[in-house]
Design a protein around this motif. Structure first.
Motif, short mmCIF file in Angstrom:
data_model
loop_
_atom_site.label_atom_id
_atom_site.label_comp_id
_atom_site.label_asym_id
_atom_site.label_seq_id
_atom_site.Cartn_x
_atom_site.Cartn_y
_atom_site.Cartn_z
N GLY A 20 1.29 -1.23 0.15
CA GLY A 20 0.16 0.25 0.16
C GLY A 20 0.86 1.30 0.56
N CYS A 21 1.99 1.38 0.81
CA CYS A 21 2.76 2.13 0.95
C CYS A 21 3.66 2.29 -0.26
CB CYS A 21 3.48 1.82 1.72
SG CYS A 21 3.32 2.14 3.38
N LEU A 22 3.99 1.32 -1.48
CA LEU A 22 4.30 1.47 -2.87
C LEU A 22 3.48 2.57 -3.27
CD1 LEU A 22 7.11 -1.65 -2.10
CD2 LEU A 22 7.37 0.85 -1.69
N TYR A 23 2.36 1.72 -3.79
CA TYR A 23 1.33 2.11 -4.14
C TYR A 23 0.76 3.54 -4.22
CZ TYR A 23 -3.02 3.06 -6.83
OH TYR A 23 -3.84 3.76 -7.48
N ILE A 24 1.13 4.16 -3.12
CA ILE A 24 0.84 5.90 -2.58
C ILE A 24 1.94 6.83 -2.85
CG2 ILE A 24 0.58 7.16 -1.25
CD1 ILE A 24 -1.06 5.22 0.47
N GLY A 25 3.03 6.09 -2.97
CA GLY A 25 4.15 6.57 -3.45
C GLY A 25 4.17 6.97 -5.51
N HIS A 27 1.09 6.46 -6.91
CA HIS A 27 0.59 6.94 -7.44
C HIS A 27 0.84 8.66 -7.26
CE1 HIS A 27 -3.83 8.34 -7.54
NE2 HIS A 27 -3.69 9.04 -6.89
N PHE A 28 1.03 9.40 -6.84
CA PHE A 28 1.66 10.61 -6.91
C PHE A 28 3.37 11.01 -7.21
CE2 PHE A 28 -1.19 10.46 -2.89
CZ PHE A 28 -2.04 11.14 -3.14
N LYS A 29 3.62 9.51 -8.05
CA LYS A 29 4.95 10.19 -8.79
C LYS A 29 4.55 11.29 -9.64
CE LYS A 29 8.33 7.83 -11.70
NZ LYS A 29 9.00 6.81 -11.73
N LYS A 30 3.51 11.41 -10.60
CA LYS A 30 3.68 12.34 -11.38
C LYS A 30 2.69 13.34 -11.44
CE LYS A 30 0.95 13.63 -16.17
NZ LYS A 30 0.21 12.33 -17.23
N LYS A 31 2.77 13.43 -10.15
CA LYS A 31 2.23 15.49 -9.80
C LYS A 31 3.07 15.84 -9.13
CE LYS A 31 -2.33 16.63 -7.59
NZ LYS A 31 -3.27 16.80 -6.56
N ALA A 32 3.93 14.49 -8.28
CA ALA A 32 4.85 15.51 -7.60
C ALA A 32 6.24 15.70 -7.87
CB ALA A 32 5.50 14.31 -5.90
N ASN A 33 6.25 15.62 -9.51
CA ASN A 33 7.23 15.73 -10.02
C ASN A 33 7.63 17.01 -11.69
OD1 ASN A 33 9.56 13.71 -10.10
ND2 ASN A 33 7.86 12.39 -9.97
N GLN A 34 6.02 17.51 -10.95
CA GLN A 34 5.40 18.88 -11.57
C GLN A 34 6.32 20.15 -10.67
OE1 GLN A 34 1.51 18.77 -11.03
NE2 GLN A 34 1.06 17.48 -13.19
N GLY A 35 7.27 19.71 -9.94
CA GLY A 35 8.25 21.26 -9.86
C GLY A 35 8.77 21.51 -8.83
N VAL A 36 9.20 21.91 -7.97
CA VAL A 36 9.84 21.95 -6.41
C VAL A 36 8.90 22.04 -5.61
CG1 VAL A 36 11.54 23.07 -5.09
CG2 VAL A 36 12.14 23.04 -7.47
N GLU A 37 7.91 22.99 -6.18
CA GLU A 37 6.78 23.51 -5.07
C GLU A 37 5.78 21.72 -4.78
OE1 GLU A 37 3.24 26.80 -3.56
OE2 GLU A 37 3.95 26.15 -5.78
N GLY A 38 5.94 21.07 -5.64
CA GLY A 38 4.99 19.87 -5.24
C GLY A 38 5.96 18.76 -4.37
N TYR A 39 6.91 18.62 -5.11
CA TYR A 39 8.07 17.64 -4.33
C TYR A 39 8.61 18.39 -3.08
CZ TYR A 39 11.09 13.88 -4.70
OH TYR A 39 11.46 12.78 -4.21
N TRP A 181 9.52 8.47 -5.20
CA TRP A 181 8.45 8.46 -6.49
C TRP A 181 7.88 9.38 -5.56
CZ3 TRP A 181 7.78 2.44 -5.76
CH2 TRP A 181 8.38 1.83 -6.44
N GLY A 182 7.10 9.68 -5.02
CA GLY A 182 6.17 10.86 -5.16
C GLY A 182 6.15 12.63 -3.75
N GLY A 183 7.46 12.57 -3.61
CA GLY A 183 8.32 13.55 -2.68
C GLY A 183 6.91 13.72 -1.49
N MET A 184 6.70 14.58 -1.51
CA MET A 184 6.18 15.33 0.09
C MET A 184 4.54 14.90 -0.12
SD MET A 184 5.99 16.64 2.53
CE MET A 184 7.50 17.31 3.13
#
Length: 508
Positions: A20-25, A27-39, A181-184
């Motif tokens: 589950g933890c790995l899936y969450i990471g 899942h948010f991979k694309k959203k987190a990598n949209q810039g410094v503020e996202g990550y 993968w998913g940053g913050m």
């Protein structure tokens, strides 16, 4: 096959949780990598209930569920006072720091604690403060991460017979993967899930000794008149239930302050305030976070003392010399596959929630607050380099976890003392004192760091009368006094009025 048939329930439940933890990471991979503020801060769009659970889960780490819970095996139910101290500081953190930090960091466009210092104090020294605070983060978190990984590895060894080095590798590698993968985003959402699990597991673990012995009266009578020995070989007798008989209140206060004050000074906790989506969410978290934390601490802080009722004299003689093993022993002794599976998942959650928070903090501190300051880089390079440094740092932590310098409680308490003495005066002054200056912040950080190290390694363990006076007490007092005194004598270094209006503008 024999191993799997014995441990299959625990293995399946742990695998589901880890998956589950790995899936969450992922899942948010694309959203987190949209810039410094996202990550770095999840675009400041996380709801209050997630932040509340995330703050609770990262505050009550392996240090709490394994190290602190086990410590009461040596010190008795008096150790439960630690829970009260921590809860008080949680309330202070959310009432005193949370709203102002959310407001100021959004106005200053701050993404890390070190860059908050830089942007708030705004002077020719501000860059030095930023770099110094990042160095302090790298130093103190190393101790903290080792303590967390050590605790999780001990549980895997006790419950699943997994060698210590493999257990430490697993906890670090899995947490590193989903954090990268998913940053913050992944840190906060997995922390929220982990918080729910941890809350339930705290209550379940408290019930285990009572179920094993046969009720409240039987257990309390057993530990009230135990024939077990203290670490020095003296009979415990009624020491488990008599306040202050096995440990001085001064020592409880010192450890309680050093760990509790992390909530008002440690970057992995304070960064939570950056990501709250609005004032309504902030109000929710201000109320419920101390509730989640307080109830859980009541359940686990005295747990070790109760485990005496489950241990034979020979077992107690072994555990008193390594209290980090107490929780694992309790689960193994209770011998219920389903309960062990749930608890191991919860203990994994306790460790991973704090590890993930720390991993991303050290990545941002090195790349954005040291490397980027020394040699500015484009925004497109900041996130990838942050990921690479997180991997490198995790490898260093793993190597040092194989040869830990101390027990879980002492490792994490020292880290907390460094953060509290080095950061709180500069943070509190930045949020509340317009006359706080860059020179006051810089000198207080240096004073807090030096006094911590000198007191611990040159005084506390060298002189018997000082052994119960934790380094947090002199370090914090001297650091706070330094900030106030130096700021008052350097008022000319205050930022201009226009900048202070940006920082202290009316809170909405």
């Amino acid at each position: 096959m024999d191993y799997f048939s014995e441990h299959y329930v625990t293995l399946i439940l742990t695998a589901v949780y880890v998956g589950g933890c790995l899936y969450i990471g992922w899942h948010f991979k694309k959203k987190a990598n949209q810039g410094v503020e996202g990550y770095y801060v999840a675009k400041r769009e996380i709801p209050g209930w997630v932040i509340s659970l995330a703050f609770f889960s990262t505050s009550a780490s392996t240090n709490t569920y394994i190290g602190q819970a086990g410590k009461s095996f040596e010190y008795g139910l008096s150790w439960a006072w630690m829970g009260l101290i921590w809860t008080v500081f949680c309330i202070i953190s959310w009432q005193l720091l949370g709203p102002k930090m959310r407001f100021q960091t959004a106005r200053l466009k701050s993404f890390t604690i070190p860059d908050y210092f830089h942007l708030r104090y705004k002077s020719n020294l501000a860059k030095s403060i930023r770099v110094l605070s990042a160095v302090i983060i790298l130093f103190a978190t190393l101790w903290y991460m080792i303590g967390i990984a050590k605790g999780c590895a001990h549980v895997l060894t006790s419950v699943l017979d997994i060698p210590y080095e493999y257990g430490a590798f697993a906890i670090i590698a899995i947490t590193c993967a989903y954090t990268i993968w998913g940053g913050m985003y992944s840190v906060l959402w997995t922390d929220a899930v982990q918080g729910i699990i941890m809350f339930g597991v705290a209550i379940l673990m408290l019930a285990i000794p009572f179920m094993y012995v046969g009720g409240v009266d039987n257990l309390m009578e057993t530990i009230r008149s135990t024939d077990h020995l203290t670490k020095s070989g003296e009979p415990i007798k009624s020491g488990l239930v008599a306040f202050g008989e096995l440990v001085s209140f001064l020592y409880i206060l010192g450890i309680g302050l050093s760990v509790g004050m992390k909530q008002i000074s440690e970057p992995k906790n304070l960064i939570r305030f950056y990501s709250v989506d609005n004032a309504r969410s902030m109000r929710f978290a201000m109320i419920w976070t101390p509730v989640f934390l307080g109830i859980s601490l009541v359940c686990v802080m005295g747990l070790g003392a109760l485990v005496h009722g489950m241990a034979s004299t020979e077992e107690a003689n072994l555990l008193i010399n390594d209290t980090d093993e107490v929780v694992g022993f309790m689960l193994d002794k209770f011998d219920n596959k389903f309960v062990s599976g749930i608890c191991v998942a919860g203990l994994f959650a306790a460790g991973m929630s704090s590890l993930a928070s720390v991993i991303i903090i050290i990545g941002t501190a090195f790349v954005k607050d040291i490397w980027h300051v020394a040699k500015p880089m484009s925004e497109s390079k900041i996130v990838p380099r942050t990921k690479w440094f997180m991997v490198i740092y995790c490898v260093i932590v793993y190597a040092m976890t194989l040869y830990p310098m101390a027990g879980i409680v002492e490792l994490t308490a020292f880290a907390g003392a460094v953060f509290a003495a080095s950061f709180f005066p500069a943070i509190f002054g930045g949020l509340y004192l317009k006359w706080g200056t860059d020179l006051g912040a810089l000198t207080s950080m240096i004073a807090g760091m030096l006094v911590n190290i000198v007191w611990r390694f040159a005084f506390r363990f060298e002189y018997e009368p000082l052994k119960d006076i934790h380094e947090i007490i002199p370090a914090f007092l001297i650091s706070m006094l330094t900030y106030i005194t130096v700021s008052l004598f350097s008022k000319k270094r205050m930022p201009d009025e226009r900048h202070l209006e940006v920082v202290f503008g009316k809170t909405v």
